[in-house]
Design a protein around this motif. Structure first.
Motif, mmCIF file in Angstrom:
data_model
loop_
_atom_site.group_PDB
_atom_site.id
_atom_site.type_symbol
_atom_site.label_atom_id
_atom_site.label_comp_id
_atom_site.label_asym_id
_atom_site.label_seq_id
_atom_site.Cartn_x
_atom_site.Cartn_y
_atom_site.Cartn_z
ATOM 1 N N THR A 124 0.805 -1.231 0.000
ATOM 2 C CA THR A 124 0.000 0.000 0.000
ATOM 3 C C THR A 124 0.832 1.272 0.000
ATOM 4 O O THR A 124 0.275 2.345 -0.229
ATOM 5 C CB THR A 124 -0.935 0.017 1.221
ATOM 6 O OG1 THR A 124 -0.153 0.076 2.426
ATOM 7 C CG2 THR A 124 -1.796 -1.232 1.245
ATOM 8 N N GLY A 125 2.107 1.174 0.297
ATOM 9 C CA GLY A 125 2.940 2.361 0.380
ATOM 10 C C GLY A 125 3.049 2.939 1.764
ATOM 11 O O GLY A 125 3.901 3.788 2.017
ATOM 12 N N LEU A 126 2.186 2.493 2.707
ATOM 13 C CA LEU A 126 2.175 3.009 4.068
ATOM 14 C C LEU A 126 2.283 1.834 5.029
ATOM 15 O O LEU A 126 1.631 0.798 4.835
ATOM 16 C CB LEU A 126 0.897 3.812 4.350
ATOM 17 C CG LEU A 126 0.690 5.060 3.485
ATOM 18 C CD1 LEU A 126 -0.672 5.670 3.747
ATOM 19 C CD2 LEU A 126 1.785 6.094 3.752
ATOM 20 N N PRO A 127 3.062 1.959 6.115
ATOM 21 C CA PRO A 127 3.219 0.834 7.046
ATOM 22 C C PRO A 127 1.943 0.433 7.762
ATOM 23 O O PRO A 127 1.783 -0.715 8.146
ATOM 24 C CB PRO A 127 4.284 1.337 8.035
ATOM 25 C CG PRO A 127 4.962 2.468 7.327
ATOM 26 C CD PRO A 127 3.932 3.087 6.440
ATOM 27 N N ASP A 128 1.009 1.378 7.955
ATOM 28 C CA ASP A 128 -0.229 1.074 8.672
ATOM 29 C C ASP A 128 -1.331 0.576 7.764
ATOM 30 O O ASP A 128 -2.453 0.388 8.210
ATOM 31 C CB ASP A 128 -0.704 2.305 9.444
ATOM 32 C CG ASP A 128 0.264 2.672 10.550
ATOM 33 O OD1 ASP A 128 0.977 1.771 11.024
ATOM 34 O OD2 ASP A 128 0.329 3.859 10.911
ATOM 35 N N GLY A 129 -1.057 0.398 6.478
ATOM 36 C CA GLY A 129 -2.041 -0.163 5.583
ATOM 37 C C GLY A 129 -3.001 0.871 5.038
ATOM 38 O O GLY A 129 -2.832 2.088 5.221
ATOM 39 N N PRO A 130 -4.056 0.439 4.324
ATOM 40 C CA PRO A 130 -5.011 1.374 3.716
ATOM 41 C C PRO A 130 -5.775 2.148 4.775
ATOM 42 O O PRO A 130 -6.077 1.650 5.847
ATOM 43 C CB PRO A 130 -5.938 0.438 2.915
ATOM 44 C CG PRO A 130 -5.778 -0.901 3.550
ATOM 45 C CD PRO A 130 -4.381 -0.962 4.062
ATOM 46 N N GLY A 131 -6.061 3.403 4.437
ATOM 47 C CA GLY A 131 -6.784 4.273 5.357
ATOM 48 C C GLY A 131 -5.914 5.074 6.285
ATOM 49 O O GLY A 131 -6.407 5.962 6.970
ATOM 50 N N SER A 132 -4.615 4.778 6.374
ATOM 51 C CA SER A 132 -3.723 5.514 7.258
ATOM 52 C C SER A 132 -3.252 6.792 6.579
ATOM 53 O O SER A 132 -3.313 6.949 5.356
ATOM 54 C CB SER A 132 -2.526 4.648 7.643
ATOM 55 O OG SER A 132 -1.831 4.222 6.484
ATOM 56 N N THR A 133 -2.802 7.727 7.404
ATOM 57 C CA THR A 133 -2.350 9.011 6.906
ATOM 58 C C THR A 133 -0.860 8.963 6.619
ATOM 59 O O THR A 133 -0.133 8.097 7.097
ATOM 60 C CB THR A 133 -2.661 10.108 7.939
ATOM 61 O OG1 THR A 133 -1.996 9.787 9.174
ATOM 62 C CG2 THR A 133 -4.157 10.210 8.178
ATOM 63 N N GLY A 134 -0.394 9.936 5.855
ATOM 64 C CA GLY A 134 1.014 10.015 5.532
ATOM 65 C C GLY A 134 1.252 9.976 4.038
ATOM 66 O O GLY A 134 0.323 9.799 3.224
ATOM 67 N N VAL A 135 2.483 10.161 3.657
ATOM 68 C CA VAL A 135 2.886 10.164 2.251
ATOM 69 C C VAL A 135 3.831 8.994 2.034
ATOM 70 O O VAL A 135 4.793 8.822 2.790
ATOM 71 C CB VAL A 135 3.574 11.496 1.883
ATOM 72 C CG1 VAL A 135 4.021 11.477 0.422
ATOM 73 C CG2 VAL A 135 2.636 12.668 2.138
ATOM 74 N N PRO A 136 3.591 8.155 1.034
ATOM 75 C CA PRO A 136 4.494 7.023 0.792
ATOM 76 C C PRO A 136 5.895 7.488 0.420
ATOM 77 O O PRO A 136 6.076 8.519 -0.232
ATOM 78 C CB PRO A 136 3.821 6.260 -0.355
ATOM 79 C CG PRO A 136 2.413 6.744 -0.385
ATOM 80 C CD PRO A 136 2.440 8.142 0.112
ATOM 81 N N ARG A 137 6.881 6.721 0.846
ATOM 82 C CA ARG A 137 8.240 6.995 0.418
ATOM 83 C C ARG A 137 8.369 6.732 -1.080
ATOM 84 O O ARG A 137 7.665 5.878 -1.618
ATOM 85 C CB ARG A 137 9.208 6.137 1.213
ATOM 86 C CG ARG A 137 9.305 6.548 2.674
ATOM 87 C CD ARG A 137 10.454 5.831 3.369
ATOM 88 N NE ARG A 137 10.132 4.436 3.625
ATOM 89 C CZ ARG A 137 10.981 3.572 4.171
ATOM 90 N NH1 ARG A 137 12.218 3.956 4.480
ATOM 91 N NH2 ARG A 137 10.625 2.324 4.383
ATOM 92 N N PRO A 138 9.246 7.457 -1.779
ATOM 93 C CA PRO A 138 9.298 7.318 -3.257
ATOM 94 C C PRO A 138 9.511 5.889 -3.719
ATOM 95 O O PRO A 138 8.905 5.451 -4.700
ATOM 96 C CB PRO A 138 10.467 8.241 -3.643
ATOM 97 C CG PRO A 138 10.563 9.228 -2.529
ATOM 98 C CD PRO A 138 10.172 8.481 -1.285
#
Length: 709
Positions: free
Chosen positions: A113-127
């Protein structure tokens, strides 16, 4: 976290897609073999909502997909059966392996998903993990390179791909190594490694500190566990290397804490288009004083599950003490199965009288024949706050095994759960203020003797709340519910549910009693010659004879897996070598005729001094428990129960019943005298045999009471 699969059918003229059986992950594809009505069939075609089946004798049949899934004997040949996984076995895994599995879970979520907390979490994925810019193979290779730089041994792209496959197949349990893991800590003392992991666990969720502070905390843990000076701390350079290897890179102890606060985002209303798409759960104190198990006045905790698409309260639980993780876990099953009609409820509260296509629903699920007029939804996504019970291992494991996605609300953002927060205010204003013992919204509005006004136990208050939700809340128009064809008319939750059923359909949730037991919290105990001892209670049965004094083949340290209900300690459930959970009763269960919680048991142990041996002491505790539960019951034989107002007809949307005892104004008798009079009246009505008839309660109506003055 795996989302619940839904039945998907193709429209006419479009290519057919596979149909998924709800809540099981089983996929019905063209050519697949299924078991239906006692025979084996092959799926020949899927068109719209119809599935064409070919039998072994060449006979063909065309059935609706919902009717196919509703068959109790329906299975997909070669697919695993649905059910709750044995998540309690994770407790038998060493802490180090559990921490490593949780770290792998966050890495896999970041890859997908690009985020460690999975879908629905806030933040910007690392490139390097942005799904919009990189492929899955590139993200797997980037994760393998990152873990190799952090000191993880022998991590390649094939290793990452294999761990992803294990996670999707078995969940968190699949990330536990099946062989002895290779050591990434070199020749470091295992006691020091365990102490560092414990220190990292205590620091999780708190403000980030320094490696020096982590080293001091590790030294304290070693001194408390093994004694002062028994285990020496390694030099600072060695300790820092161990901490970096054992810690997750996203929670690195040397990472500086964030000091800037996030900007407040504009308010956006929550929108859901189908039942069960979004459910919000929260807990608060109810503004009503109730009678606790020990006879004292308490304010119970209320936990509700609000379905956003229909604004229906699909589950509500009242607890005297603090709500536990088991209550949140069982809340999932309560919202997905039909609510039975309680004895004494009117016929107008049955689902057959609600504004829903009852005949079509009954053809899919026979359990709805005795159900109350409340929606039954299968949650897809649950929005929670960051409370301890909702982020606990029990609740998250139950959600993952049942295919429910968990979405934590952002911190310091009450608008993220605005619907459920507003519902709490509506319950207090529409229900609580009419109940004896109402405390008011704040201290300035509280009466002088609120504790003396408490008349209902928590169980009676739960029954009142369930009846009010069915009779009033589900039939009350809500301004947030509008139909596209009737935009000016506010619909009731039941009306909105009936309208959305025509567009989304209904698929029953195949939960059984064994699944409820699997959701209970887990403990580990040995089986002795006398049985199982838990908090001065002995549980024994003939099923334990061949296992007495023997270690468990799967337990931690040879102990056996035991599931306990903290709100009813009269029995426990133990997992035997056959893999099933078996009920083991308390040896004094016949002396306690009502469910007894762990809090009541602790109060009895404190009040009753131990003056005899173990067996006599336990028997005395059982008698004291029965006396406490009897004293905490309501006074059902008071004169108020016989007033004509108790039999008067009630308007629609209210609770037809009797008034509480305090409405008579008779306060001359003592509590003991009133209780004795109640028992005499009960004996005269029942002939001295059997329990008294169930009490009926109602909300206090001042206008109706004034007519009797």
């Amino acid at each position: 976290m795996r989302r619940r699969s839904r039945a998907v059918v193709s429209a006419p003229g479009r290519p057919s897609r596979p149909v998924a059986a709800a809540a099981s992950g089983r996929r019905v594809k063209l050519g697949a073999y299924v078991t239906f009505q006692g025979g084996t069939w092959q799926v020949a075609a899927v068109a719209g909502a119809s599935v064409t089946l070919v039998g072994e004798d060449g006979q063909t049949a065309s059935v609706l997909s919902s009717f196919l899934f509703a068959d109790p004997a329906f299975t997909v040949v070669g697919s695993p059966s649905a059910g709750v996984r044995q998540w309690g076995l994770l407790e038998s895994v060493p802490a180090r392996e559990r921490e490593r599995a949780l770290a792998w879970q966050r890495h896999i979520r970041e890859i997908e998903t690009g985020l460690p907390d999975g879908p629905g979490s806030t933040g910007v994925p690392r490139p390097e993990y942005d799904p919009q810019r990189t492929s899955m193979a590139e993200r797997e290779q980037a994760k393998a390179d990152e873990l190799a730089q952090l000191g993880w041994p022998r991590v390649s792209r094939s290793t990452v791909r294999r761990m992803r496959a294990r996670y999707h197949d078995q969940g968190l349990w699949g990330l536990i190594p099946r062989r002895k893991p290779s050591s990434a800590t070199g020749r470091a003392d295992e006691r020091v490694v365990a102490a560092i992991l414990e220190a990292l666990r205590r620091r999780r969720g708190r403000s980030k500190g320094t490696l020096k502070g982590l080293r001091e905390l590790t030294g304290q843990i070693l001194a408390d566990t093994h004694g002062p000076g028994t285990v020496a701390l390694p030099p600072p350079s060695t300790f820092n290397r161990l901490a970096r290897v054992l810690a997750d890179p996203l929670e690195h102890p040397g990472r500086p804490a964030r000091t800037a606060t996030a900007s407040v985002r504009p308010f956006t209303p929550t929108v859901a288009l189908r039942p069960g798409e979004l459910v919000q759960i929260d807990t608060t104190r109810l503004d009503v004083m109730a009678i606790g198990d020990d006879g004292r006045a308490v304010r119970p905790e209320l936990t509700i599950a609000l379905e956003i698409a229909t604004r229906s309260v699909v589950a509500a639980v009242l607890r005297e003490e603090g709500t536990k993780a088991v209550d949140a876990s069982l809340l999932l099953a309560e919202m997905a199965v039909p609510h039975p009609v309680r004895p004494g409820w009117g016929e107008q509260l049955r689902l057959s009288h609600a504004a829903v296509p009852y005949d079509r629903l009954l053809a899919l699920d026979a359990r709805l024949q005795q159900a109350a007029a409340r929606p039954v939804v299968v949650p897809e996504t649950i929005v929670i706050d960051r409370g301890a019970i909702f982020v606990s291992t029990a609740f998250l494991a139950a959600c993952e095994t049942l295919g429910v996605s968990v979405q934590p609300a952002p911190p310091r953002s009450p608008a993220a759960k605005g619907a459920v927060e507003r519902t709490f205010g509506s319950i207090n204003s529409l229900f609580a203020q009419h109940v004896a013992g109402y405390t008011g919204p704040h201290i300035l509005a509280r009466g002088e003797a609120v504790q003396d006004e408490a008349r209902f136990t928590v169980a009676q208050l739960q029954e009142l709340l369930d009846e009010w939700i069915t009779a009033s809340w589900q039939h009350r128009p809500h301004d947030g519910l509008r139909h596209p064809l009737l935009p000016k008319k506010a619909l009731a939750p039941n009306e909105m549910w009936g309208a959305l059923l025509g567009a989304c359909g209904y698929v029953p949730w195949p939960l059984t009693g064994a699944d409820y037991v699997e959701l209970l919290p887990v403990r580990w105990h040995p089986i002795t010659g006398r049985g199982i001892r838990i908090n001065h209670r002995t549980y024994d049965h003939t099923l334990l004879n061949e296992h007495r004094g023997r270690p468990s083949p799967d337990g931690a340290g040879g102990k056996w897996e035991v599931h306990c209900n903290p709100h009813d300690v009269r029995q426990i459930y133990i997992r035997l070598p056959d893999g099933d959970l078996h009920e083991i009763p308390w040896i004094h269960r016949d002396h306690v005729h009502a469910p007894m919680s762990e809090t009541t048991w602790r109060h009895i142990r404190t009040a009753l001094n131990r003056r005899t041996d173990r067996e006599k002491h336990e028997a005395a505790l059982a008698q004291a428990a029965d006396q406490v539960l009897r004293r905490s019951r309501p006074l059902t034989g008071s004169p108020a129960a016989a007033t004509p107002s108790g039999t008067a007809s009630s308007p629609a949307g209210t609770l037809p019943a009797q008034h509480p005892a305090e409405d008579t104004g008779d306060t001359g008798d003592s509590l003991d005298a009133a209780e004795a009079r109640t028992h005499d009246d009960d004996d005269s009505q029942t002939g001295g045999e059997g329990p008294p008839p169930p009490a009926r309660f109602a909300l206090y109506d001042a206008d109706q009471e004034a007519e009797l003055w």
